[in-house]
Design a protein around this motif. Structure first.
Motif, PDB file in Angstrom:
ATOM      1  N   LEU A   1       0.940  -1.362  -0.367  1.00  0.00           N
ATOM      2  CA  LEU A   1      -0.065   0.195   0.344  1.00  0.00           C
ATOM      3  C   LEU A   1       0.505   0.946   0.191  1.00  0.00           C
ATOM      4  CD1 LEU A   1      -3.148  -0.450   2.212  1.00  0.00           C
ATOM      5  CD2 LEU A   1      -2.336  -0.436  -0.014  1.00  0.00           C
ATOM      6  N   ARG A   2       2.118   1.566   0.555  1.00  0.00           N
ATOM      7  CA  ARG A   2       2.713   2.242   0.457  1.00  0.00           C
ATOM      8  C   ARG A   2       2.891   2.933  -0.924  1.00  0.00           C
ATOM      9  NH1 ARG A   2       7.483   2.355   5.276  1.00  0.00           N
ATOM     10  NH2 ARG A   2       4.763   2.512   6.018  1.00  0.00           N
ATOM     11  N   ASP A   3       3.642   1.935  -1.286  1.00  0.00           N
ATOM     12  CA  ASP A   3       4.146   2.102  -2.511  1.00  0.00           C
ATOM     13  C   ASP A   3       2.895   2.516  -3.489  1.00  0.00           C
ATOM     14  OD1 ASP A   3       7.335   1.439  -1.734  1.00  0.00           O
ATOM     15  OD2 ASP A   3       6.584  -1.007  -2.767  1.00  0.00           O
ATOM     16  N   LEU A   4       2.380   1.403  -3.637  1.00  0.00           N
ATOM     17  CA  LEU A   4       0.357   2.341  -4.293  1.00  0.00           C
ATOM     18  C   LEU A   4       0.326   3.691  -3.986  1.00  0.00           C
ATOM     19  CD1 LEU A   4      -1.429   1.205  -6.289  1.00  0.00           C
ATOM     20  CD2 LEU A   4      -3.200   0.208  -4.224  1.00  0.00           C
TER      21      LEU A   4
ATOM     22  N   THR B   1       2.070  10.414  -7.456  1.00  0.00           N
ATOM     23  CA  THR B   1       2.113  10.754  -8.330  1.00  0.00           C
ATOM     24  C   THR B   1       1.388  11.044  -9.742  1.00  0.00           C
ATOM     25  OG1 THR B   1       4.874  10.038  -7.668  1.00  0.00           O
ATOM     26  CG2 THR B   1       4.334  10.692 -10.144  1.00  0.00           C
ATOM     27  N   LEU B   2       0.764  10.135 -10.003  1.00  0.00           N
ATOM     28  CA  LEU B   2      -0.755  10.493 -10.870  1.00  0.00           C
ATOM     29  C   LEU B   2      -1.415  11.244 -10.751  1.00  0.00           C
ATOM     30  CD1 LEU B   2      -1.061   6.296 -11.708  1.00  0.00           C
ATOM     31  CD2 LEU B   2       0.127   7.881 -13.278  1.00  0.00           C
TER      32      LEU B   2
ATOM     33  N   GLN C   1       8.701  12.615 -16.551  1.00  0.00           N
ATOM     34  CA  GLN C   1       8.321  11.779 -17.706  1.00  0.00           C
ATOM     35  C   GLN C   1       8.914  10.775 -17.159  1.00  0.00           C
ATOM     36  OE1 GLN C   1       9.110  11.839 -21.114  1.00  0.00           O
ATOM     37  NE2 GLN C   1       8.209   9.548 -22.055  1.00  0.00           N
ATOM     38  N   THR C   2      10.315  10.118 -16.022  1.00  0.00           N
ATOM     39  CA  THR C   2      10.645   8.888 -15.538  1.00  0.00           C
ATOM     40  C   THR C   2       9.921   8.501 -14.314  1.00  0.00           C
ATOM     41  OG1 THR C   2      12.201   9.925 -14.392  1.00  0.00           O
ATOM     42  CG2 THR C   2      13.298   8.625 -17.028  1.00  0.00           C
ATOM     43  N   ALA C   3       9.809   9.558 -13.819  1.00  0.00           N
ATOM     44  CA  ALA C   3       8.605   9.094 -12.548  1.00  0.00           C
ATOM     45  C   ALA C   3       7.122   9.342 -12.785  1.00  0.00           C
ATOM     46  CB  ALA C   3       8.650  10.502 -11.817  1.00  0.00           C
ATOM     47  N   LEU C   4       6.494   9.848 -13.932  1.00  0.00           N
ATOM     48  CA  LEU C   4       5.727   8.832 -13.984  1.00  0.00           C
ATOM     49  C   LEU C   4       5.515   7.111 -15.165  1.00  0.00           C
ATOM     50  CD1 LEU C   4       2.700  10.756 -14.586  1.00  0.00           C
ATOM     51  CD2 LEU C   4       3.373  12.035 -16.669  1.00  0.00           C
ATOM     52  N   GLU C   5       6.659   7.182 -15.809  1.00  0.00           N
ATOM     53  CA  GLU C   5       6.444   6.255 -16.371  1.00  0.00           C
ATOM     54  C   GLU C   5       6.763   5.052 -15.436  1.00  0.00           C
ATOM     55  OE1 GLU C   5      10.001   6.424 -19.042  1.00  0.00           O
ATOM     56  OE2 GLU C   5       8.707   7.534 -20.098  1.00  0.00           O
ATOM     57  N   ALA C   6       7.618   5.715 -13.944  1.00  0.00           N
ATOM     58  CA  ALA C   6       7.740   4.739 -12.414  1.00  0.00           C
ATOM     59  C   ALA C   6       6.147   4.083 -12.294  1.00  0.00           C
ATOM     60  CB  ALA C   6       8.379   4.533 -11.969  1.00  0.00           C
TER      61      ALA C   6
ATOM     62  N   ASP D   1       0.366  -0.468 -12.405  1.00  0.00           N
ATOM     63  CA  ASP D   1      -0.187  -1.619 -13.063  1.00  0.00           C
ATOM     64  C   ASP D   1       0.451  -3.413 -12.244  1.00  0.00           C
ATOM     65  OD1 ASP D   1      -1.026  -0.601 -15.126  1.00  0.00           O
ATOM     66  OD2 ASP D   1       0.448  -0.282 -16.210  1.00  0.00           O
ATOM     67  N   SER D   2       1.738  -2.896 -11.493  1.00  0.00           N
ATOM     68  CA  SER D   2       2.291  -4.291 -11.257  1.00  0.00           C
ATOM     69  C   SER D   2       1.363  -4.415  -9.523  1.00  0.00           C
ATOM     70  CB  SER D   2       3.637  -3.763 -10.847  1.00  0.00           C
ATOM     71  OG  SER D   2       3.941  -3.076 -10.014  1.00  0.00           O
ATOM     72  N   LEU D   3       0.585  -3.651  -9.493  1.00  0.00           N
ATOM     73  CA  LEU D   3       0.054  -3.515  -7.772  1.00  0.00           C
ATOM     74  C   LEU D   3      -1.279  -3.859  -7.587  1.00  0.00           C
ATOM     75  CD1 LEU D   3       2.331  -0.704  -5.174  1.00  0.00           C
ATOM     76  CD2 LEU D   3       2.892  -3.937  -5.719  1.00  0.00           C
ATOM     77  N   THR D   4      -2.625  -2.944  -8.919  1.00  0.00           N
ATOM     78  CA  THR D   4      -3.707  -3.599  -8.437  1.00  0.00           C
ATOM     79  C   THR D   4      -3.855  -4.922  -9.177  1.00  0.00           C
ATOM     80  OG1 THR D   4      -3.543  -2.114 -11.002  1.00  0.00           O
ATOM     81  CG2 THR D   4      -3.923  -1.012  -8.973  1.00  0.00           C
ATOM     82  N   ARG D   5      -4.911  -5.013  -9.216  1.00  0.00           N
ATOM     83  CA  ARG D   5      -5.617  -6.089  -9.154  1.00  0.00           C
ATOM     84  C   ARG D   5      -6.985  -6.392  -9.650  1.00  0.00           C
ATOM     85  NH1 ARG D   5      -5.307 -11.233  -6.701  1.00  0.00           N
ATOM     86  NH2 ARG D   5      -3.502 -10.324  -5.057  1.00  0.00           N
TER      87      ARG D   5
END
Length: 191
Positions: free
Chosen positions: A42-45, A51-52, A79-84, A90-94
């Motif tokens: 959750l912290r990463d999400l 950012t988004l 841009q790199t932060a937005l892409e990250a 994408d990796s953390l949501t289901r």
């Protein structure tokens, strides 16, 4: 003879009750593990969502000219932060219909210890709605006996939420396929 038949039916009922208990426990464990992993992420999400959110706020800001939008967004959020952030989300949501599939698949060995013997030993029958699951169990029995090489794996029983996991690029994932009937155990199949 009647006593032995009644005893056999009772024993099969007991085996199916144990099977249901085990499968229910597997699903409960998978949900628990999935929720624990989600809480750890959750912290990463949250960081990615913030950012988004900054970028989306600029997209929604009517004061920002459409022609300058990308430059303004990248000035606030590189841009790199937005892409990250997009990759992180994408990796953390289901998807909402994801039944903690990865956690269930991790328990494949658990069900493989007894499922082949179960389908060889118990004589299953099914109501019309359960016929696709029964067909899958019969196929599994034939697989275990070594007699279905090259034949198509039945997939009619696979629930919509499992389809993208069981059938990948037109190929049946055997581990996911083996777990899918357990997910359908309420489809009217009985001993």
């Amino acid at each position: 003879m009647a006593f032995i038949r009644a005893l056999e039916a009772s024993a099969q009922d007991d085996v199916l009750d144990l099977f249901d208990l085990l499968v229910t426990r597997m699903f409960v464990d998978a949900v628990r593990k999935g929720r624990e992993a989600r809480l750890r992420s959750l912290r990463d999400l949250d960081a990615a969502a913030l950012t988004l959110s900054k970028a989306c706020a600029l997209v929604l800001d009517g004061a920002v000219n459409d022609g300058d939008l990308r430059a303004v967004v990248f000035a606030v959020v590189p841009q790199t932060a937005l892409e990250a952030a997009v990759a992180q989300v994408d990796s953390l949501t289901r998807p909402p219909d994801d039944p903690y599939f990865d956690e269930l698949l991790a328990q494949h060995r658990r069900i493989r210890r007894f499922l082949p013997r179960l389908v060889r030993t118990v004589g299953f029958g099914a109501m019309p709605a359960g016929q696709p699951v029964l067909k899958a169990l019969q196929h599994l029995r034939k697989v275990e006996e070594g007699g279905v090489w090259g034949k198509a794996w039945p997939t009619e029983f696979v629930q919509k939420s499992w389809e993208r996991r069981v059938i990948r690029n037109g190929i049946v994932d055997r581990h996911a396929w083996t777990l899918a009937p357990a997910a359908c155990r309420s489809a009217g199949v009985a001993a």
